[in-house]
Each structure stands twice: as C-alpha cells, then as structure tokens.
Write a protein that holds these residues in place. Structure first.
Motif, PDB file in Angstrom:
ATOM      1  N   UNK B 202     -26.029  64.414  79.785  1.00  0.00           N
ATOM      2  CA  UNK B 202     -28.141  63.526  79.307  1.00  0.00           C
ATOM      3  C   UNK B 202     -28.642  63.123  78.296  1.00  0.00           C
ATOM      4  N   UNK B 203     -28.261  63.734  77.011  1.00  0.00           N
ATOM      5  CA  UNK B 203     -29.016  63.642  75.837  1.00  0.00           C
ATOM      6  C   UNK B 203     -28.774  62.141  75.059  1.00  0.00           C
ATOM      7  N   UNK B 205     -28.465  59.627  77.452  1.00  0.00           N
ATOM      8  CA  UNK B 205     -29.186  58.180  78.585  1.00  0.00           C
ATOM      9  C   UNK B 205     -30.258  58.195  78.207  1.00  0.00           C
ATOM     10  N   UNK B 206     -31.351  60.333  77.574  1.00  0.00           N
ATOM     11  CA  UNK B 206     -32.842  59.745  76.333  1.00  0.00           C
ATOM     12  C   UNK B 206     -32.386  58.520  75.850  1.00  0.00           C
ATOM     13  N   UNK B 208     -30.203  55.720  75.436  1.00  0.00           N
ATOM     14  CA  UNK B 208     -30.594  54.996  75.562  1.00  0.00           C
ATOM     15  C   UNK B 208     -31.981  54.123  76.006  1.00  0.00           C
ATOM     16  N   UNK B 209     -32.450  55.276  76.181  1.00  0.00           N
ATOM     17  CA  UNK B 209     -33.502  55.714  77.649  1.00  0.00           C
ATOM     18  C   UNK B 209     -35.030  55.122  76.077  1.00  0.00           C
ATOM     19  N   UNK B 221     -26.563  59.691  67.712  1.00  0.00           N
ATOM     20  CA  UNK B 221     -26.024  60.533  68.768  1.00  0.00           C
ATOM     21  C   UNK B 221     -24.987  61.274  69.554  1.00  0.00           C
TER      22      UNK B 221
END
Lengths: 338, 305
Positions: B202-203, B205-206, B208-209, B221
């Motif tokens: 998930x982090x 994805x964060x 990239x977000x 990361x």
C-alpha cells in the motif's frame, strides 16, 4: 474559468482473470464541481475503488482503462504520459486510502513523507515544507505536531495515521481529493471524527471531494450529489435530497432500507436486507444487473441493456425501466418475504 | 537505538566467547597436542618435556583462561612449525584476505542487487527469466571448479589476466569473481522476492499517488524496505565466503589467511589453525553485528525490539 474540477464520462475498467475478462467498471459517468462533495456508494466489489484508482491512473498494471472523457480542470487525464500524470498526482488531485495502517512507508518519518509530497511539486525549501507539514498536522487535529514529524508510522495509531494521510493529501493544496473508504479500518468512534474533518477541510480549502463510503448516514449529511453503483454500473445518481428523499431504483431503496432511521424505525422491527449476491462481472451480462435480486423484475428487464435515464427537469438519473410505475411501491421485501 | 546496539553488542561478545571456547577445544579434540608436536615414534620423555614446555599438563580451564587472556592481548601463541608468534603471521596475511573478501562481496552485491531489482520491476519478462537461469547456474557451480574454469579461459586461453600471485589489482579480479559470484544467486533472488512484495504494498501506491517519480518510488520507497532481509543474508554469505577463501586462495596462490590455513592444516600447526579459525569467526561476528546495525538504521521498527 470553469468550476468543473473533474469530469468522468463513460469510464470502463476491465481486468483479465483466469476465466475471462472482468468488466469491473462499465460506463461510469459523473462530475465534480468546485466545493462539491460527491459520494459514491455501493456494495463491496461494485467497482467503486477501481473507479477511484482509474481516475488517479493507479490501476494495477494488467487493468485496462478507457473513457469517452476524463478531465481534471478541463485537461484530459487519459492518454497522457506517465510523467505528465505524475505531475498532477499528489499535486492537483490527491487520494486518501482505506488502509491507514499500511499506507505509510515504515522506513521513513512522518515528516519526511509529508515534506516529500510538497517538495516534489513545488519549489520550496525543506524548512518551508516542514512548516507547512506542521501547520497541516495541527489543522487535522494532531497535537505536538513538531514532535510527530520525527516519529515513524509504527509509533502512531490508525486514527492518527489516517490524519497524517489527510494532511499529506493537503500538502500541495489540491483541487480534488478522492477518499476511498477512509474510515473503514478505523474504530467506530474515530470514523465520524475523520469524516467530519474531511467535510470541514473540503469547505475550508474549497476543493472537490469524491468520497467513497458504505456509511449512508454520512452520505446523507455531507453529500452534494450521490452516485449509487451496482455491479460496475451507476444505477442512480442525483442530489442527496433527490436520492435520499425519493430513491427511484429498487437497489437504492433497498440500501436505504438497510439502515435504521431514529424515530421512524420501530424497536424490534426487522431492517431490510437485499437477498442474493452481486452477480459475477466476468464476461457480458444481458439486461439489468440487479434483475437477479429485484422484487419487481419483469421479463423486459433481462432482455436488453438498460440505459441511465434522467427524470424530466432534473439531474436525477436512474437505470430502471420500471422506475416511473414503481413510485410509491415499497422498496424491499421487508413484509412481503419476511 | 543505543539500547538496541548495546544488546546486540552483548550478544556478539557472548558468541565470540563461545567461539573461542570451541576453537580452544579443537586442539584437544584432534588428539594429544604433545604427541602431534613431537611426531609419531617420539620418546615418552620427549613428549613429557613438550607437554611441560607448552603447559599442556595444567588443568584445561586454566589453559583456556590463559590462552584467552593472551589472545585478548594480541598473543595467539607460537606456531609449531614456523617457530614465530602466530599473531605476527596472521596480521601479515589478514589484509590480503580482507581485501579479497571486500572485492568479492562488492562484486557479488553489485551484480545481484541491480539484477534482482530489474527482475522484480519486469516480473516474468525475458530479462527476469534470464536472470533466474543465471542464478540457478551460479548456485550449481562449485567455487573451485568455477575458479579453475576462469583460470583456463581468461588466464590460459585468452591470457587476459594473471593466474597466480598478488602483485597488482589484476591479480584480484579472478579470485574476487570466483569467490563473489557464489553470493549473487541467493542475494539476487531474495532482492527480487523482496522487491515484488514491497512494490505491491500500500505504501508504494501512496508514494505513486503523491506523484513521486518512478526512480524515487523504486529506490527511496521500495528498495530500502526490500533490502532489509538482504543485509542479513549478505552477512551470512560473507561468512561462507571466508570459508571459501581457503579454496580460492589456494587455487590462485594468494598469500592470505585461507592459504595460510591450508598450509597449517598440512603441517598440523595447531596454534595457527586455532588462531585462524578464531580470527575468521570474530570477523564473522563483527560483520553480523554491523549488519544488525545497518538493518536497525534501515528499519526503525527493528530498533525498538
């Protein structure tokens, strides 16, 4: 300048699965104006989260995304380069995720992760970024913000981490925030706090907010407009007053019957349930997606694709061929079946 | 962090002491040291004299404590065969082995980690499969055979590199490759597996977000989290490599600890062997300690445990 922040027209998302193609999002359309909160509601697996990820261009690599139109502040955000997209992500549009426990990198301090969001998109010094981080942490209700910056995610509770995620999304002062079930993983007592905070920040920063949630009580209170999704499609959309005051799709009415209304629902009375399961979205489906669970299904429902039709004189749209004749009918089989 | 470091240091010292005890007992496990020194067929009186001269007649724990005390002060005894202080010989040879080890691990890691990252970024691609094949082949080749092959190809046939000796940096190329390639397969596969897992988290994805650039996502990361188990593995592999240096130094005639060990085994030079094992073990303990510290630096969650 137009105040339309996000425009989604005919969004489709499909994923290859071992048994075929999963058509997870099928022609979803909605838009967000500045200062609006648009809530997307629906059961798990109806395509809400994938819609959000598709807007952010954060879908899994194997997923395919198409849309007739997908614009942010009037500029297309589909078919553009990854580097152009990454200039917008975390800058003009930000996202808050469902899982605060795992959404922060365990190896870096809160401060580092907050600051990098700003340093990536603005020419500011680290000290200025730090200042902004402290300011926003305080704004989202975190005390001793200066010390928190030096802490690592594992030292914070889930509620605090979600507040950090919110502050992170706000670092660049985005025009659009997409919050994907931001409170699902949190304690009930904290859920309301976080949602109120989001609503408050949305007004204060004058942003567009897309809130994906199960919590219809919250939707009723903070939504400008509501998008009800079922099995990859929008089945009903309109203002909160329209959708909650006069729900027209049997599914929407079913959803609303599932929540108790203080003063209206009598003690001991059975709450509504929607029998059956969400259909599989692998392959193509004929007719209404809800037909298999609907009490008012007729043969015509299963024959041809049902289109989303507007009610005369309003933005209220519904995907049901019997919507007009069913006005006034009870929604679920609360008495009929039970 | 300081408490974590102290705890780890305590464990390291404990391990070093245990190792010293085992190394010391080695002499007795391998038979009566006095007979070994005197040689077969020696007279009883001579053996008795030798026993008294080296102090083998005293209680064993007294001998151990004395040996340990001396070892701590840099006195590792006298070589049976060379008749010089063991420590002098060892500290003369140690830098060569350390240099070889450093070259080998550097080669192994700079080959394996980028390959692992690339394989994870494009899983199941042709590149990924090629890297995997390379890893399987690498793991299957014995060090001594690979070393000899290198000599045959680059030393004898192509004449690009010197075969033996340690006069220039060129001499270290083949031994370092032969010793270091062995580390690469396991490290590569662990890096790949770690990166695959981290990249799906998930982090990431964060990150990239937030619109971070792909290189920042990958190296800041992802890699930092993926490399944590690799650090521990590399430390273990370094230990194996120290053992492997005995073979490699012998093949390439490099005057390091490994070669010295081989010579000492042939001459039954017990104090020398004892000291070499002790030194190699202590190096291993130190490397493990450093790896723990590096991991604590990389992963803040480790520091609290």
């Amino acid at each position: 300048m137009s105040d339309r922040i996000l425009s989604v027209e005919g969004l489709e998302v499909s994923l290859p699965v071992p048994t075929g193609t999963l058509n997870a999002v099928q022609g979803v359309s909605f838009h967000v104006e500045r200062g609006e909160t648009v809530c997307i509601v629906g059961e798990s697996g109806c395509g809400k989260s994938l819609t959000a990820l598709a807007i952010m261009d954060l879908l899994p690599k194997r997923a395919r995304r198409t849309a007739r139109e997908l614009t942010l502040l009037g500029e297309p955000i589909i078919g553009v380069s990854e580097s152009a997209m990454s200039d917008l992500r975390g800058n003009r549009m930000a996202m808050i995720f469902q899982e605060p426990m795992t959404s922060l990198n365990p190896a870096y301090t809160i401060g580092n992760q907050l600051e990098e969001a700003l340093l990536r998109h603005r020419k500011v010094s680290r000290a200025q970024a730090r200042e902004r981080a402290v300011h926003l942490l305080e704004r989202v209700g975190i005390t001793a913000a200066g010390q928190r910056l030096r802490q690592y995610p594992h030292q914070l509770s889930g509620g605090l981490r979600q507040r950090v995620m919110i502050a992170m999304a706000l670092m660049t002062g985005p025009d659009l925030i997409i919050a994907d079930e931001p409170t699902t993983a949190l304690d009930v007592t904290i859920q309301a706090q976080i949602l109120h905070l989001l609503a408050e920040l949305q007004r204060e920063f004058h942003m567009g907010l897309v809130l994906i949630t199960h919590d219809l009580g919250v939707v009723a209170r903070i939504a400008t407009r509501v998008v009800v999704m079922y099995a990859g499609q929008v089945v009903e959309t309109g203002t909160a007053a329209e959708v909650f005051g006069a729900p027209r799709h049997p599914y929407t009415r079913g959803l609303l019957d599932c929540i108790p209304i203080p003063g209206k629902t009598k003690r001991g009375e059975r709450l509504g349930t929607i029998p059956g399961m969400v259909p599989s979205l692998v392959g193509h489906m004929q007719g209404c997606h809800f037909a298999g669970r609907c009490n008012y299904v007729v043969d015509a429902c299963r024959e041809a694709p049902i289109s989303l039709t507007a009610t005369p004189g309003g933005a209220h749209q519904v995907r049901c061929i019997r919507a007009d004749e069913l006005i006034g009918e009870r929604a679920t089989a609360r008495e009929d079946v039970a | 962090m300081a408490i974590f470091a102290l705890k780890r240091l305590g464990v390291a010292i404990l391990v070093a002491l245990t190792v010293s005890l085992i190394t010391f007992s080695m002499v007795y496990i391998s038979g009566d040291p006095a007979i070994t020194i005197a040689g077969e067929g020696a007279r009883i009186e001579d053996i008795e004299n030798i026993r008294r001269f080296y102090g083998f007649d005293r209680p064993i724990f007294v001998q151990y404590l004395e040996w340990l005390w001396n070892a701590i002060h840099g006195d590792l005894g006298r070589s049976f065969s060379l008749r010089v202080p063991v420590a002098d010989v060892i500290f003369e040879r140690l830098p060569t082995t350390m240099l070889l080890g450093a070259c080998a691990i550097t080669f192994g890691l700079t080959l394996a980690i980028p390959l692992g990252v690339l394989a994870a970024v494009k899983p199941n691609s042709i590149f990924d499969r090629a890297a995997l094949t390379l890893a399987v082949v690498g793991q299957a080749m014995p060090t001594f055979w690979f070393g000899l092959t290198l000599i045959l190809v680059f030393g004898v046939m192509l004449r690009w590199l010197p075969i033996t000796g340690q006069d220039s940096w060129w001499n270290f190329v083949m031994p370092a490759v032969a010793l270091g390639y062995n580390v690469a397969p396991a490290v590569m596969r662990l890096t790949r597996a770690g990166m695959l897992e981290v990249l799906a988290s998930d982090y990431i994805r964060t990150a990239r977000a937030k619109g971070l650039r792909p290189m920042t996502v990958l190296f800041k990361h992802a890699l930092r989290n993926a490399v944590i188990p690799v650090v521990a593995l590399a430390a273990v592999q370094f230990g194996f490599m120290l053992g492997g240096s005995i073979v490699i130094e012998t093949i390439f005639q490099i005057n390091g600890l490994g070669y010295l060990a081989w010579e000492s085994i042939q001459r039954k030079d017990l104090p020398m062997m004892q000291a070499i094992v002790l030194i190699l073990s202590i190096i291993y303990v130190v490397i493990t300690f450093l790896a723990d510290m590096l991991n604590a630096f990389l992963d803040p969650r480790i520091r609290v445990t």
